[in-house]
Every structure is written in structure tokens, then in C-alpha cells.
Design an enzyme around this catalytic site. Structure first.
Site, PDB file in Angstrom:
ATOM      1  N   GLU A 101      -1.470  -4.197  -0.452  1.00 31.80           N
ATOM      2  CA  GLU A 101      -2.016  -4.044   0.625  1.00 31.80           C
ATOM      3  C   GLU A 101      -2.215  -5.203   1.572  1.00 31.80           C
ATOM      4  OE1 GLU A 101      -5.722  -1.710   2.935  1.00 31.80           O
ATOM      5  OE2 GLU A 101      -5.790  -2.198   0.787  1.00 31.80           O
ATOM      6  N   LYS A 103       0.793  -0.465   0.423  1.00 32.48           N
ATOM      7  CA  LYS A 103      -0.242   0.149   1.540  1.00 32.48           C
ATOM      8  C   LYS A 103      -0.115  -0.607   2.578  1.00 32.48           C
ATOM      9  CE  LYS A 103      -4.847   1.665   2.139  1.00 32.48           C
ATOM     10  NZ  LYS A 103      -6.245   2.098   1.225  1.00 32.48           N
TER      11      LYS A 103
END
Length: 362
Positions: free
Chosen positions: A188, A230
Site C-alpha cells: 500500500e 493497494k
């Protein structure tokens, strides 16, 4: 040439299978890994005391929702929750298993400033990560999440090359350690929506950041087939005055991914990044309307799945059933968006409320 050691075949197969399950058609991930400090802010908004009992009650509300597994493939948990039981003594992990939802775990230890930068951030948590991953796997977790944060400030040259490198290398080390211990890493690199920058600037920065990330993943021998990304969607800064459309978000997000993300990666699970519940669904729909894509493009939402749920619940047992209906409604909206078939309107006006928080800390 000294290449990183390959994963054992059985480990690689398990990782790839789990990653595919997490991005199966029509499903996404519920991010319920708020730290104790962050969930206090959520509870403060509904005037609820931040106790371990109230946190357990809230997670029980989420994970005990019948039918949630129709739209949700995995749930990211805070460490406390992974080992927690509900009031009836049922482990939270078991509640998820009842819905065929895969438990995951947030493994980073928060942000610190990178020395010699203007408060750009590095993520802590690599020390002892391998040992923690082993314990999390034993407790039922099958994937992990590690969040890094970058800020766009064109006047100050942010993000700097140092910040990009630190972000990419930290994510790659984390991903490699997770895979060695049978956990699928969700990578992420979040570029915050703070600031007045245009959507075009966000596209340029996101492309550069993702390029750095995948270079580092390759250099660290990360199995792309057993990992997920992500990222933020490509959007204008929250203070940008130029108007953009959901079609702009869809086009520039897809273009950026096509320029940077190898098709070996099974899927991309977008963060909502302070978008309203409705914006997050509509923009995901616009992204998928431009398919077909070489990867699954789905969601890993926290605030954009939970905001209306919390407001409905208000910490009261008599509101649990209604709050669960709201959760299912929002999850179904995002499920439809993964097919490019969401028509809008789920949740009414309340779903359009902004969830933006400046310098957002998870």
C-alpha cells in the site's frame, strides 16, 4: 548474477491461491484494521467510549453480518482483533470463516519522519516482522497489509526521490518477509489527497511511485502472483479548485496502472482515501467500465464501507440489525462497481458526505 532465492513450490502455490481468492469476481476487502487511537476518533464521533468491550462489539457487528461473504473476500484486522472473541466467546476469526472471508492482519507499526526531509514519512515495523508473521499465520491470518504514505507538494518537490525510494524499498522488504512466512502481502503506497494539486499531477506522481515500487519488488524477489497492490485512485488534491469528473478518475487511474503494473499481479484493491462512500463506489465503477483489464480491480475500503454503519449503530444493541443492513448495502454497491454495473444512489444523501481527514493516520 545473484538473484534472490525462490520460494518453495508449496509456499508459492499457497500464496497465489490466496491472492486469487482475495480478488475473486464481485468481491473486495473490508479494511477493519484501525488502530486503537484511530477507532477512538470514530467512536468519539458517535459519543461512544473507546473500551476493549466496545471495540469487540463493533467488530462483532461487522464480522457477524450474515451474507457479508457474498461481497467481501477478506478482512484486514488490527492485532487486537485477530486474537479477540465476541461477547458469546466466539473468536472473531471464526466469524469470518463462517462467511468464507479470509482473515488478514495489519503488520506495520506506524509512521516516522525520514531524516533530512521536510517531514516525509517512513513506515516502521520490519524488526521482528518474520516472527510476528509466524504467529499471525498460526492465529488464522493468510494475508497482511503495510501502509506507506507520500504527500504531493509541487512547490517543495514532494515526494522527493528519497521518499519514493524509502517507500518502495520498505514495501518490498515487508512483502518478501511476508511471503517467506506464507502471508500474501498487500502493498500500500498511499499518496494522500492533501493539497491543491491537479489530477494530472497526481497521475504523474502515482506513475513514478508505482514504477519505483515494482522495481523494488522485483529486486527483492517478491512473487507477484502471490501479492496484491493497494494504491490510491488518481484524483485531484482535496483543495484543488479545478473540477474533475468520475470519468477523468477512471481514465487516468487505468492509464497509470497499465503503464506500471505487470499483468502477473492478480489484482489491485483500491483504498478509498477519504472519498465519500458514494464517490468511492462511483469511481471504482468508472475504472471497471473501461475494462477488460489484465488484473482484477476491486476495493479495500475502510471508511467508505464503515462510516454509515457506525452512524447507524451509535453503540446501541438495538441498532445492530439495521447497521448490518447498511453494511450489506454498501458492500453490494461496491461489488456491482467491480463489474462496472453500479448505477449510484445506495445509501442516499448520507453516503455522499466527505470522509477526508488531513494528514490521515490509520
Amino acid at each position: 548474477m545473484n538473484a534472490p532465492k525462490k520460494l518453495p513450490a508449496d509456499v508459492a502455490e499457497e500464496l497465489a491461491t490466496t491472492a486469487q481468492k482475495l480478488v475473486q469476481a464481485g468481491k473486495g476487502i473490508l479494511a477493519a484494521d484501525e488502530s486503537t487511537q484511530t477507532i477512538k476518533k470514530r467512536f468519539d464521533n458517535i459519543k461512544l467510549e473507546n473500551t476493549i468491550e466496545n471495540r469487540a462489539s463493533y467488530r462483532d457487528l461487522l464480522f457477524g453480518t450474515k451474507g457479508l461473504g457474498k461481497f467481501i473476500s477478506g478482512a484486514i484486522l488490527f492485532e487486537e482483533t485477530l486474537f479477540q472473541k465476541n461477547e458469546a466467546g466466539v473468536p472473531m476469526v471464526n466469524l469470518l470463516h463462517n462467511e468464507n472471508i479470509i482473515p488478514g492482519i495489519k503488520v506495520d507499526k506506524g509512521l516516522v519522519n525520514i531524516p533530512c526531509t521536510d517531514e516525509e514519512k517512513s513506515t516502521q515495523g520490519l524488526d521482528g516482522l518474520a516472527e510476528r508473521c509466524k504467529e499471525y499465520y498460526k492465529a488464522g491470518a493468510r494475508f497482511a497489509k503495510w501502509r506507506t504514505v507520500l504527500v504531493i507538494d509541487t512547490a517543495k518537490g514532494k515526494p522527493t526521490d528519497l521518499s519514493n525510494h524509502e517507500t518502495a524499498w520498505g514495501l518490498a522488504r515487508y512483502a518478501s518477509i511476508c511471503q517467506q512466512n506464507r502471508l500474501v502481502p498487500i502493498v500500500e503506497p498511499e499518496i494522500l489527497a492533501d493539497g491543491p494539486h491537479s489530477i494530472e499531477v497526481c497521475a504523474v506522481v502515482t506513475q513514478k511511485v508505482l514504477s519505483c515500487v515494482f522495481k523494488a519488488l522485483q529486486e527483492n524477489g517478491v512473487l507477484l502472483e502471490g501479492a496484491l497492490l493497494k494504491p490510491n485512485m488518481v484524483t485531484a488534491g482535496y483543495e484543488c479548485t479545478a473540477k474533475t469528473t468520475t470519468q477523468d478518475v477512471g481514465f487516468l487511474t487505468v492509464r497509470t496502472l497499465r503503464r506500471t503494473v505487470p499483468p502477473a499481479l492478480p489484482g489491485v484493491v483500491f483504498l478509498s482515501g477519504g472519498q465519500s462512500e458514494e464517490e468511492a463506489s462511483v469511481n471504482l465503477n468508472s475504472i471497471n467500465a473501461l475494462g477488460p483489464h489484465p488484473w482484477a480491480l476491486t476495493f479495500s475500503y475502510g471508511r467508505a464501507l464503515q462510516a454509515s454503519v457506525l452512524n447507524t449503530w451509535q453503540g446501541k444493541k438495538e441498532n445492530v440489525a439495521k447497521a448490518r443492513e447498511v453494511l450489506l448495502q454498501r458492500a453490494e454497491a461496491n461489488s456491482l462497481a467491480t463489474y462496472g454495473k453500479y448505477k449510484g444512489g445506495a445509501g442516499g444523501e448520507n453516503a455522499g458526505a466527505s470522509l477526508y481527514e488531513k494528514k490521515y493516520v490509520y
